[in-house]
Enzyme design. Structure first.
Site, PDB file in Angstrom:
ATOM      1  N   ASP A   1       4.427  20.250  -1.233  1.00 43.90           N
ATOM      2  CA  ASP A   1       5.139  21.421  -0.740  1.00 43.90           C
ATOM      3  C   ASP A   1       6.151  21.820  -1.824  1.00 43.90           C
ATOM      4  OD1 ASP A   1       6.100  23.529   0.735  1.00 43.90           O
ATOM      5  OD2 ASP A   1       6.164  22.434   2.622  1.00 43.90           O
TER       6      ASP A   1
HETATM    7  C1  BGC Z   1       6.673  25.853   3.018  1.00 42.21           C
HETATM    8  C2  BGC Z   1       5.162  25.883   2.932  1.00 42.21           C
HETATM    9  C3  BGC Z   1       4.710  27.049   2.118  1.00 42.21           C
HETATM   10  C4  BGC Z   1       5.377  27.006   0.758  1.00 42.21           C
HETATM   11  C5  BGC Z   1       4.960  28.153  -0.135  1.00 42.21           C
HETATM   12  C6  BGC Z   1       7.333  26.006   1.682  1.00 42.21           C
HETATM   13  O1  BGC Z   1       8.695  26.203   1.805  1.00 42.21           O
HETATM   14  O2  BGC Z   1       7.076  24.655   3.619  1.00 42.21           O
HETATM   15  O3  BGC Z   1       4.608  25.942   4.215  1.00 42.21           O
HETATM   16  O4  BGC Z   1       3.316  27.033   1.994  1.00 42.21           O
HETATM   17  O5  BGC Z   1       6.769  27.067   0.947  1.00 42.21           O
HETATM   18  O6  BGC Z   1       5.434  29.348   0.348  1.00 42.21           O
END
Ligand code: BGC
Length: 769
Positions: free
Chosen positions: A311
């Site tokens: 993530d």
């Molecule tokens: C989130 C993810 C997301 C990623 C990219 C993160 O802050 O937890 O779910 O895919 O950002 O946007």
């Protein structure tokens, strides 16, 4: 250990159906490419980042992080945010792309910019390797569909597939080849803001959704349209302590295996291309650096053969967790744990070359991860069907009539009617409808969280929707009256208008930023002055329906109990067509069919509250010494599976066709359902099972099947279910699967509390013959 040989997965590239020969071909091409890459180029393929912003004006400081915070807290309008952004210069990282130090871009929403970076990669980098363009597509792309939580309330896989299909096409024509979805975190705690992105609290339902989404995203269409899917966030992110986002998770193995892993297993079985490791630590180890999770369980036990992406910035966060000395060590630990791609930390590209040089990471570790990424680039045709920017095609596809119609149809099927004393549908005698509440016209709120790619101009508000559908001669007026703040200034004007109206639709709930990431809430009551306003409104003595726009189950006991509020429609955030979908339901043009995929607690203090809990030794009851709170009812406000219709359904004759069955057989039951009302309606017939005695305490009920059926007035249907005995098994605290014979109670009914019950018996192995 890769288990591709065990997988019966078809790989398709472009419009050509491929088999294992083509799969071998993909592997050969990826290996050949790898053999020509420098170490840095290989690590570049493991690095993903987004663009950065810097001030373009002297004396003006770009402070994007703070602006986003202010916007999410309602202190900065989206317009002002965008104005400030327009004063910044965007760095599209073209230098990094050119030099092969970046293999993937995150959240680039602008089609022209996508074209620009892709062109740089293909034409100007030494090996011409295209970029993976990864974007959050969890509820459509430009046409915004209901939130994932709302979609799960449809109990309808056509709704889920249509949303994925529409998002896939709109994203694909716009140059996106990889989506960060489905989000598969089971959510049992309504305080957690990300419950809105989740498929609800039930692993069986979530598993169906996982498979439907992954297949839809990844299946190639005639013209080659397909996107790689990502199952996220691995794993048990929904179990964060206290429902507070990013918080620590401490979990027994049995709950991990029984509740949180199953949807991911379904996604893996459906061939999901990527898995995203979660932010939090599980039993002390951040998921992003957990070899047990990313390699032993995900690849070894579940048979995953795609690549793992962290993530955002989760690699560097290992230092903050306190499990890596510095970012360099974090890079080594995460890669060696099985994390193939680093999203946004840029630690891999910064430290892995040196770590290889020092012998702390082997080049073959890099090769393995790089191959996984390259294989997906070949599989998704990035080298062969190079995406071409086509403005005309994009314009014709995104937000087209067919997609908006699909969003409207989906919206209708996701809303859940929670209360109705008969005032809904709005009678044709009503000539004057008053809509109250700021949320009714708040386009951002109606679109809801995770709709950054949406377009507010197309958003249909509730007043607009009602005006689109009311019969000739009916007036629809909107008075703001109240919002989610404490402000009471407009109360009197609104109450006066209410006294003059024939029917009132009061719109309450949450703004777009009150749920979603980093948006947990401790108090689940309607925020600000909303409860106070609705109480006074209810006193006006006019037929009043409350429409809820919100991301999570709220503590709406005061609305349920108040006789002055005749109806409550849980409309979640239904997306672009919200207003039309809601209007069709309120006016009776569509008979609501949504059922809750999450339990509604009476108070936030009862969370986590979910239907599939074990019995305890002292189940809650009227006796003092039982499991309950002193100050709230034992039962949930609304149970899992609950939802009303404008018609009624009667259940009878639940019969087990296999009163005794063996571990190799199926449990078969049927139940009769009749539409006893006077209009067509859809019912979600739910099947639950309870393992009465086992070596570990089992949940009082577990969903094992559901069917959504449509019945005309007076029509009867016999609904059959077959559950393989194997699915009645469970995991122990060593992560071992157990299938224990004995008595099972089987329930079929309209929700997790209101169901018929019969018993049956799984034979002991010795009794099998
Ligand atoms: C989130 C993810 C997301 C990623 C990219 C993160 O802050 O937890 O779910 O895919 O950002 O946007």
């Amino acid at each position: 250990m890769e288990k591709t040989e065990n997988r019966n997965m078809e790989v398709k590239t472009g419009s050509v159906k491929t088999d294992s020969i083509q799969k071998d071909n993909i592997k050969t091409r990826a290996r050949d490419l790898l053999s020509r890459m420098t170490l840095e180029e290989k690590i570049g393929q493991l690095s993903q980042a987004g663009s950065t912003m810097a001030s373009a004006l002297p004396g003006f400081e770009a402070d994007i992080g703070s602006w986003v915070t202010e916007m999410m807290e309602g202190r900065l309008s989206k317009e002002e945010f965008e104005r400030r952004l327009s004063m910044c210069r965007e760095d599209l990282r073209e230098e990094e792309i050119r030099s092969g130090r970046l293999g993937s871009f995150v959240n680039l929403y602008d089609d022209e910019k996508v074209a620009k970076v892709q062109k740089t990669a293909i034409q100007e980098s030494r090996l011409h390797i295209p970029l993976l363009i990864g974007v959050d597509v969890i509820r459509g792309y430009r046409t915004i569909f209901p939130t994932p939580l709302a979609q799960s309330c449809s109990f309808d896989m056509d709704v889920v597939r249509t949303c994925a299909q529409t998002g896939k096409r709109e994203a694909w024509v716009s140059g996106v080849n990889w989506v960060f979805g489905p989000m598969l975190d089971i959510a049992r705690d309504a305080r957690w803001g990300r419950i809105v992105e989740s498929p609800g609290e039930d692993p069986y339902l979530a598993g169906q959704i996982a498979a439907a989404q992954v297949k839809t995203f990844q299946e190639p269409e005639e013209d080659g349209c397909r996107v790689a899917a990502t199952a996220k966030h691995f794993v048990a992110y929904g179990a964060v302590s206290g429902g507070q986002d990013y918080n620590t998770v401490d979990l027994s193995k049995k709950i991990l295996y029984d509740i949180y892993l199953p949807p991911f297993k379904k996604a893996v079985d459906a061939g999901v291309s990527a898995v995203m490791s979660a932010f939090h630590d599980l039993d002390g180890v951040p998921c992003t650096m957990s070899r047990e999770l990313l390699t032993d369980i995900l690849r070894g036990e579940m048979g995953f053969d795609g690549f793992v992406v962290s993530d955002a910035e989760a690699v560097k966060q290992c230092v903050v967790h306190g499990t890596a000395r510095d970012e360099k060590e974090a890079a080594a630990l995460c890669l060696l744990a099985g994390g193939d791609m680093d999203m946004s930390s840029l630690d891999y590209i910064q430290y892995l070359p040196q770590l290889v040089e020092e012998g702390r990471v082997k080049e073959e570790d890099i090769d393995r991860a790089c191959l996984r990424v390259l294989e997906k680039k070949f599989e998704y045709g990035l080298f062969d069907n190079v995406w071409q920017y086509d403005e005309e095609k994009i314009r014709k596809t995104v937000l087209c009539d067919a997609h908006r119609k699909a969003a409207r149809e989906a919206g209708k099927r996701c809303a859940v009617l929670l209360k109705n004393d008969g005032i809904l549908p709005i009678s044709r005698e009503i000539k004057n409808i008053l809509v109250l509440g700021a949320l009714s016209e708040d386009k951002e709120a109606l679109m809801g969280p995770w709709s950054f790619t949406g377009n507010k101009e197309y958003q249909v508000t509730i007043t607009e929707g009602l005006r689109n559908y009311v019969p000739e001669g009916v007036s629809v007026t909107w008075v703001r009256g109240f919002d989610v703040s404490e402000d009471e200034t407009d109360f009197e004007e609104a109450l006066e208008a209410a006294r003059q109206a024939d029917f009132i639709v009061a719109v309450a709930g949450e703004t777009a930023f009150m749920s979603g990431e980093a948006s947990s809430r401790a108090d689940l009551h309607l925020a600000g002055s909303q409860e106070r306003f609705l109480k006074r409104l209810a006193g006006c003595g006019k037929p009043t329906a409350v429409v809820l726009i919100n991301g999570r189950p709220l503590a709406i006991g005061p609305l349920k109990e108040n006789p002055g509020i005749g109806a409550i429609l849980e409309a979640w955030h239904l997306g672009t067509e919200a207003g039309n979908a809601i209007a069709e339901i309120l006016l009776g043009l569509y008979n609501p069919s949504g059922r809750l995929s999450v339990t509604f607690a009476n108070e936030g203090g009862q969370e986590p509250m979910y239907y599939n809990h074990p019995n305890t030794g002292k189940p809650g009851g009227s006796f003092k010494f039982t499991s309950k709170y002193q100050d709230v009812p034992i039962r949930p406000l609304y149970p899992f599976g609950y939802g009303l219709s404008y018609t009624t359904f009667d259940y009878r004759d639940l019969v087990v066709d296999t009163p005794v069955f063996s571990a190799e057989e199926e449990l078969k039951v049927h139940v009769t359902v009749e539409n006893t009302g006077d209009r067509f309606g859809e019912e979600t017939v739910q099947l639950y099972v309870h393992d009465v005695t086992a070596s570990l305490a089992r949940p009082v009920k577990e969903l094992k099947g559901f069917r959504k059926i449509g019945l005309r007035p007076g029509e009867t249907s016999v609904v059959e279910f077959s559950v393989p005995a194997e699915e009645l098994g469970f995991y122990d605290n060593q992560g071992r699967r157990r299938l224990e014979p004995g008595t099972f109670e089987v329930f079929a009914g309209r929700n997790s509390e209101d169901a018929l019950m019969v018993s049956c018996e799984m034979r002991k192995p010795s009794e099998n013959n």
